[in-house]
Design a protein around this motif. Sequence first.
Motif, PDB file in Angstrom:
ATOM      1  N   ASP A  59       0.842  -1.200   0.000  1.00  0.00           N
ATOM      2  CA  ASP A  59       0.000   0.000   0.000  1.00  0.00           C
ATOM      3  C   ASP A  59       0.874   1.244   0.000  1.00  0.00           C
ATOM      4  O   ASP A  59       2.029   1.200  -0.393  1.00  0.00           O
ATOM      5  CB  ASP A  59      -0.931  -0.014   1.219  1.00  0.00           C
ATOM      6  N   ASP A  60       0.323   2.331   0.503  1.00  0.00           N
ATOM      7  CA  ASP A  60       1.036   3.611   0.582  1.00  0.00           C
ATOM      8  C   ASP A  60       2.244   3.476   1.510  1.00  0.00           C
ATOM      9  O   ASP A  60       2.103   3.216   2.704  1.00  0.00           O
ATOM     10  CB  ASP A  60       0.074   4.698   1.091  1.00  0.00           C
ATOM     11  N   GLY A  61       3.432   3.668   0.973  1.00  0.00           N
ATOM     12  CA  GLY A  61       4.658   3.501   1.738  1.00  0.00           C
ATOM     13  C   GLY A  61       4.869   4.559   2.788  1.00  0.00           C
ATOM     14  O   GLY A  61       5.459   4.293   3.835  1.00  0.00           O
ATOM     15  N   SER A  62       4.375   5.781   2.544  1.00  0.00           N
ATOM     16  CA  SER A  62       4.605   6.858   3.519  1.00  0.00           C
ATOM     17  C   SER A  62       3.820   6.620   4.803  1.00  0.00           C
ATOM     18  O   SER A  62       4.307   6.929   5.895  1.00  0.00           O
ATOM     19  CB  SER A  62       4.258   8.210   2.916  1.00  0.00           C
ATOM     20  N   SER A  63       2.615   6.085   4.690  1.00  0.00           N
ATOM     21  CA  SER A  63       1.859   5.811   5.917  1.00  0.00           C
ATOM     22  C   SER A  63       2.493   4.668   6.707  1.00  0.00           C
ATOM     23  O   SER A  63       2.532   4.704   7.939  1.00  0.00           O
ATOM     24  CB  SER A  63       0.396   5.488   5.588  1.00  0.00           C
ATOM     25  N   VAL A  64       3.011   3.665   6.012  1.00  0.00           N
ATOM     26  CA  VAL A  64       3.705   2.566   6.690  1.00  0.00           C
ATOM     27  C   VAL A  64       4.983   3.084   7.342  1.00  0.00           C
ATOM     28  O   VAL A  64       5.321   2.690   8.467  1.00  0.00           O
ATOM     29  CB  VAL A  64       4.008   1.420   5.697  1.00  0.00           C
ATOM     30  N   LEU A  65       5.673   3.997   6.676  1.00  0.00           N
ATOM     31  CA  LEU A  65       6.894   4.587   7.236  1.00  0.00           C
ATOM     32  C   LEU A  65       6.589   5.313   8.540  1.00  0.00           C
ATOM     33  O   LEU A  65       7.273   5.107   9.550  1.00  0.00           O
ATOM     34  CB  LEU A  65       7.533   5.546   6.235  1.00  0.00           C
ATOM     35  N   LEU A  66       5.568   6.153   8.538  1.00  0.00           N
ATOM     36  CA  LEU A  66       5.219   6.910   9.747  1.00  0.00           C
ATOM     37  C   LEU A  66       4.729   5.999  10.869  1.00  0.00           C
ATOM     38  O   LEU A  66       5.082   6.198  12.034  1.00  0.00           O
ATOM     39  CB  LEU A  66       4.175   7.977   9.415  1.00  0.00           C
ATOM     40  N   GLU A  67       3.908   5.011  10.515  1.00  0.00           N
ATOM     41  CA  GLU A  67       3.424   4.079  11.541  1.00  0.00           C
ATOM     42  C   GLU A  67       4.579   3.307  12.162  1.00  0.00           C
ATOM     43  O   GLU A  67       4.624   3.093  13.378  1.00  0.00           O
ATOM     44  CB  GLU A  67       2.420   3.100  10.934  1.00  0.00           C
ATOM     45  N   THR A  68       5.509   2.883  11.340  1.00  0.00           N
ATOM     46  CA  THR A  68       6.643   2.106  11.842  1.00  0.00           C
ATOM     47  C   THR A  68       7.593   2.982  12.649  1.00  0.00           C
ATOM     48  O   THR A  68       8.217   2.501  13.601  1.00  0.00           O
ATOM     49  CB  THR A  68       7.389   1.427  10.679  1.00  0.00           C
ATOM     50  N   LEU A  69       7.700   4.257  12.298  1.00  0.00           N
ATOM     51  CA  LEU A  69       8.529   5.156  13.108  1.00  0.00           C
ATOM     52  C   LEU A  69       7.926   5.344  14.496  1.00  0.00           C
ATOM     53  O   LEU A  69       8.655   5.448  15.486  1.00  0.00           O
ATOM     54  CB  LEU A  69       8.692   6.511  12.426  1.00  0.00           C
ATOM     55  N   LEU A  70       6.601   5.386  14.576  1.00  0.00           N
ATOM     56  CA  LEU A  70       5.964   5.538  15.886  1.00  0.00           C
ATOM     57  C   LEU A  70       6.070   4.256  16.701  1.00  0.00           C
ATOM     58  O   LEU A  70       6.416   4.293  17.882  1.00  0.00           O
ATOM     59  CB  LEU A  70       4.507   5.954  15.717  1.00  0.00           C
ATOM     60  N   TRP A  71       5.688   3.147  16.099  1.00  0.00           N
ATOM     61  CA  TRP A  71       5.807   1.867  16.782  1.00  0.00           C
ATOM     62  C   TRP A  71       6.196   0.809  15.782  1.00  0.00           C
ATOM     63  O   TRP A  71       5.501   0.683  14.779  1.00  0.00           O
ATOM     64  CB  TRP A  71       4.510   1.478  17.482  1.00  0.00           C
ATOM     65  N   PRO A  72       7.208   0.104  15.905  1.00  0.00           N
ATOM     66  CA  PRO A  72       8.126  -0.103  17.008  1.00  0.00           C
ATOM     67  C   PRO A  72       9.340   0.816  17.007  1.00  0.00           C
ATOM     68  O   PRO A  72      10.289   0.593  17.751  1.00  0.00           O
ATOM     69  CB  PRO A  72       8.547  -1.554  16.840  1.00  0.00           C
ATOM     70  N   GLY A  73       9.318   1.875  16.185  1.00  0.00           N
ATOM     71  CA  GLY A  73      10.463   2.780  16.113  1.00  0.00           C
ATOM     72  C   GLY A  73      10.821   3.423  17.440  1.00  0.00           C
ATOM     73  O   GLY A  73      11.995   3.565  17.784  1.00  0.00           O
ATOM     74  N   ALA A  74       9.787   3.805  18.216  1.00  0.00           N
ATOM     75  CA  ALA A  74      10.057   4.417  19.524  1.00  0.00           C
ATOM     76  C   ALA A  74      10.727   3.413  20.464  1.00  0.00           C
ATOM     77  O   ALA A  74      11.671   3.762  21.185  1.00  0.00           O
ATOM     78  CB  ALA A  74       8.759   4.944  20.125  1.00  0.00           C
ATOM     79  N   ALA A  75      10.258   2.187  20.456  1.00  0.00           N
ATOM     80  CA  ALA A  75      10.859   1.154  21.311  1.00  0.00           C
ATOM     81  C   ALA A  75      12.287   0.834  20.862  1.00  0.00           C
ATOM     82  O   ALA A  75      13.180   0.651  21.698  1.00  0.00           O
ATOM     83  CB  ALA A  75      10.004  -0.100  21.290  1.00  0.00           C
ATOM     84  N   ILE A  76      12.490   0.776  19.554  1.00  0.00           N
ATOM     85  CA  ILE A  76      13.844   0.535  19.029  1.00  0.00           C
ATOM     86  C   ILE A  76      14.776   1.654  19.476  1.00  0.00           C
ATOM     87  O   ILE A  76      15.902   1.400  19.920  1.00  0.00           O
ATOM     88  CB  ILE A  76      13.814   0.413  17.494  1.00  0.00           C
TER      89      ILE A  76
END
Length: 93
Positions: A59-76
Amino acid sequence: MATDESRSALDTEPEDAAEGSLRPAMLDDGQPAFPWWLPLPGVLLAAAWAAYRAAGAEDDGSSVLLETLLWPGAAIFVLTSLTAYFGWRLDLD
């Protein structure tokens, strides 16, 4: 007379060493407690993971990028920064 002075100098212990205790494992050498580069591994690892997930998204890569930056990106970011901090501060000699 000179031998008495040298012998007494060898018998004395350093003033900062406490008897029967180990020195602490954390560094105390005047280095900054939180260097400027310390969050960089966490930021880079979270951004790389988010970019990897976004590149493989159907799907839309930018929405996946932002979602992944929020979680699990914050935990990482938090776990990598804590690991880098304690790895930096521990005296592993």
